[in-house]
Each structure stands twice: as structure tokens, then as C-alpha cells.
Design an enzyme around this catalytic site. Structure first.
Site, PDB file in Angstrom:
ATOM      1  CG  HIS A  43      -2.082  -0.949   1.057  1.00 26.86           C
ATOM      2  ND1 HIS A  43      -2.809  -1.435   2.118  1.00 26.86           N
ATOM      3  CD2 HIS A  43      -2.651  -1.506  -0.058  1.00 26.86           C
ATOM      4  CE1 HIS A  43      -3.753  -2.247   1.669  1.00 26.86           C
ATOM      5  NE2 HIS A  43      -3.675  -2.306   0.354  1.00 26.86           N
ATOM      6  CG  HIS A  76      -1.777  -6.200   1.731  1.00 24.66           C
ATOM      7  ND1 HIS A  76      -1.652  -5.724   0.446  1.00 24.66           N
ATOM      8  CD2 HIS A  76      -1.219  -5.265   2.541  1.00 24.66           C
ATOM      9  CE1 HIS A  76      -1.050  -4.543   0.480  1.00 24.66           C
ATOM     10  NE2 HIS A  76      -0.782  -4.241   1.724  1.00 24.66           N
ATOM     11  CB  CYS A  98       3.832 -10.430   4.934  1.00 25.37           C
ATOM     12  SG  CYS A  98       4.824 -10.277   6.446  1.00 25.37           S
ATOM     13  CG  HIS A 126      -6.260  -3.367   5.450  1.00 29.39           C
ATOM     14  ND1 HIS A 126      -5.418  -4.443   5.293  1.00 29.39           N
ATOM     15  CD2 HIS A 126      -5.482  -2.260   5.394  1.00 29.39           C
ATOM     16  CE1 HIS A 126      -4.178  -4.005   5.148  1.00 29.39           C
ATOM     17  NE2 HIS A 126      -4.191  -2.685   5.197  1.00 29.39           N
ATOM     18  CD  GLU A 128      -2.683  -8.121   7.798  1.00 28.76           C
ATOM     19  OE1 GLU A 128      -2.562  -8.711   8.894  1.00 28.76           O
ATOM     20  OE2 GLU A 128      -2.008  -7.118   7.498  1.00 28.76           O
ATOM     21  CB  THR A 166       0.327  -8.082  10.784  1.00 27.27           C
ATOM     22  OG1 THR A 166       0.223  -7.504   9.475  1.00 27.27           O
ATOM     23  CG2 THR A 166       0.035  -9.571  10.720  1.00 27.27           C
ATOM     24  CB  SER A 224      -0.099   2.670   4.272  1.00 32.72           C
ATOM     25  OG  SER A 224       0.753   2.093   5.233  1.00 32.72           O
ATOM     26  CB  SER A 225      -3.403  -0.574   7.959  1.00 28.46           C
ATOM     27  OG  SER A 225      -3.768  -0.755   9.304  1.00 28.46           O
TER      28      SER A 225
END
Length: 348
Positions: A43, A76, A98, A126, A128, A166, A224-225
Site C-alpha cells: 500500500h 497482504h 508476508c 482492508h 489483509e 498485523t 496504508s494501515s
């Protein structure tokens, strides 16, 4: 005029982002464009644009990938049905998830198989979160960290598990953890925290910046979280903080009366953007490094990519699969170069 920039260490690319960017760079260099990628590889707008210029097409549905085209799945993590569809559709499919996200997927799968109701703390929509919930949708309830458990109820209060996106902020996670632990005394949580080490390290560093700076600038993209979590952490620590994509995002009014500016970056933000922000600030007394820890984590390239490049090398060498003594393979020096160098190869 800004006198001093306090530069956080660590900041920017984490091991998972390094791995994903380098993996997609290999795909771009091996295949004729277009190469397809399911969701943004990471992101960050700067990184995504560099890959777009190099012939990568980002899609939100595997149905948009032509039959037989090479495809990579983003860092993600993807839903099991997405992975299966990509396998069926593409001649070469590489999953750049990841490893820390994979860890959470395994936790969800295992706890669901054991009959647990699973609370997943994350941000709705999101990438992920979508991929993780899809691992066991009938067993998982997504709860927003700002709203807590809400109306969640468990069929068996003794079999409740709590897992996390995460990239959450440490305070966001701890609030829900405290609430769930009080409500469910036998709550299961992972022995090793689901929060990414890089996320935690960058949040600890930004808290220090907030204490020592008049203003904190967090470099990273809006989607971007972990970047957004850094902004929230800085503000929670009593600082004034803003997210910026680069120097063009800096509002001159933010700098009125400001002497010391803290600068950090989310885990998907390239250091080129950080340096551009510092150059724009032009601190009269220079830059001081604020280091809270060092990072040496390394994630090797995805297994599918390693196998494909080894097979490609063998084919180029006439089908001889065994290497001569001292002969190197294409990924043997993977530790020696980073994502910044990969982006330079792309002209990013």
C-alpha cells in the site's frame, strides 16, 4: 524555518515489503509485460506507480487476469478461493504474502478446526482483513479496534480466540485484548503477538519523536494501515502529526513556528520519499537520527519464485539441473540487495 529534523530508526520498508517488492521486480524482468498483480503489491502509491510504468497491471479480481498470464498475489495475503483461482488461471503464480500474515492465517484455520469462535481485530475492507476472514468465514467475526467487541457473543465462552491484523496500533490491539480477556477468561491468543515486529518498532520510535518534536511527519500512503497507525500513535503521545505522501503534501502552515520536525515512514514507504521530505524541510542544523532498535529480519523470496527461477536457469543452461562448483543461482545473493535497489532498476 525548521532547525532540526529528527529521523526515526527504524522506519520505512519492513522485511515483508522488501521481499514482495523484490519478487515482483523479478517477475517484471523475467516476463514480457503485462505482469498481473492481485491487489496493490504493497500500500504505497509511489511503489505501485513505479510498477505500473514497468508493465504491471493491478487487478481486484482474478477474473481480470488473462488465461496463462503471470500473476503475483500481494503481500497482504489472499483468500483461499483467490489463491485457487490464480493457480487455475495463471501459468506462473507467485504468492508474495508476508510470512507474518501467513502465521495469522494458520492460527485462524487451526482454531476454527478446533471449534473456536474467532474474534479478528482489524479494519473492515482492508486487504489483509478480507483475506484473513475468508480463511474461516463461518468462525470469524471482524471487530473494529475503535468499537471493540460490540455485539459479539460466543457459542461457548470457553472456546474464544483473539487474533489481529498485523498492522494495528499497539494501543488499538491492547484495548480489545483487555476487553476480551475480561469477558472471556479462557481467551486464546497467540503465544507470539500477531502484531508485526516492524509495526511495533515503528510505533515505539514515533512515540519518541512525538515527545521530542514540535511536529511529526509520517511518510506513507493514505491506504496504508500501519502508516495511519503511526499518525494515531504520535497524536496519542501528545504530538502534532500529519501523514504525507511526499514533499508536495506538506502544508506550509504546519511549519509556522516549528523548530524541530520528526520524520518517520510507514512500512511500505520508500526511503526516496523520506529523503525528498527532508530535502523540502531543509533543516538549518541538519538531521539527527533517533534510534530505538535495529532490525535484521530477512524473508527469502516466495518458494514458487525460487523454484521457477531455478528451473529457468536450468533451461537456459541446457537442461542441466546441477550447478558446477562455485556456480551461483539467480537468488543466491538476495540478501545483498534491497527493495530500494529494485525500485531503482524500475526507474522508481
Amino acid at each position: 524555518m525548521v532547525d532540526t529534523v529528527l529521523l526515526a530508526e527504524p522506519r520505512g520498508f519492513c522485511a515483508g515489503v522488501e521481499m514482495a517488492i523484490k519478487a515482483l521486480t523479478w517477475m517484471v524482468r523475467v516476463f514480457e509485460p503485462p505482469v498481473y498483480c492481485y491487489h496493490e503489491i504493497v500500500h504505497n502509491a509511489t511503489v505501485v506507480e513505479a510498477f505500473r510504468r514497468s508493465g504491471v497491471v493491478f487487478v481486484d479480481s482474478i477474473d481480470d487476469v488473462p488465461e496463462g498470464a503471470p500473476v503475483m498475489l500481494s503481500a497482504h495475503g489472499s483468500a483461499p478461493e483467490v489463491v485457487a483461482a490464480a493457480e487455475a488461471r495463471s501459468a506462473v503464480m507467485v504468492d508474495a504474502v508476508c510470512p507474518l500474515v501467513t502465521k495469522v492465517h494458520h492460527e485462524v484455520k487451526r482454531m476454527a478446526a478446533d471449534g473456536y469462535d474467532i474474534i479478528y481485530v482489524g479494519h473492515d475492507g482492508h486487504d489483509e482483513a478480507v483475506g484473513t476472514v475468508a480463511v474461516a468465514p463461518d468462525a470469524v467475526t471482524l471487530v473494529d479496534p475503535d468499537r471493540g467487541l460490540g455485539t459479539f457473543t460466543a457459542a461457548d465462552p470457553s472456546k474464544v480466540a483473539l487474533v489481529a491484523q498485523t498492522t494495528l496500533g499497539m494501543h488499538e490491539w491492547s484495548r480489545v485484548l483487555d476487553e476480551a480477556s475480561a469477558q472471556y477468561p479462557e481467551l486464546w491468543t497467540a503465544r507470539k503477538s500477531d502484531l508485526c515486529y516492524a509495526t511495533t518498532n515503528r510505533q515505539e520510535a514515533v512515540e519518541v519523536l512525538a515527545e521530542r518534536s514540535d511536529l511529526v511527519l509520517v511518510v506513507g500512503s493514505e491506504n496504508s494501515s500501519n502508516t495511519q497507525a503511526l499518525v494515531r500513535m504520535a497524536r496519542a503521545a501528545g504530538g502534532t502529526a500529519h501523514r504525507v505522501d511526499g514533499p508536495g503534501s506538506i502544508d506550509p502552515s504546519w511549519l509556522d513556528g516549528v523548530s524541530v520536525v520528526g520524520v518517520t515512514a510507514g512500512a511500505s514507504a520508500p526511503d526516496q520519499s523520506v529523503r525528498a521530505v527532508i530535502d523540502a524541510l531543509a533543516p538549518g542544523d541538519g538531521v539527527q537520527l533517533v534510534s530505538v532498535t535495529s532490525e535484521g529480519e530477512y524473508f527469502p523470496p516466495p518458494p514458487r519464485l525460487r523454484a521457477f527461477l531455478a528451473a529457468l536457469q536450468a533451461a537456459v543452461e541446457g537442461g542441466v539441473a546441477c550447478r558446477a562448483p562455485g556456480q551461483t543461482g539467480p537468488l543466491d545473493d538476495d540478501r545483498a540487495w534491497g527493495a530500494a535497489a529494485a525500485l531503482d532498476l524500475l526507474g522508481g
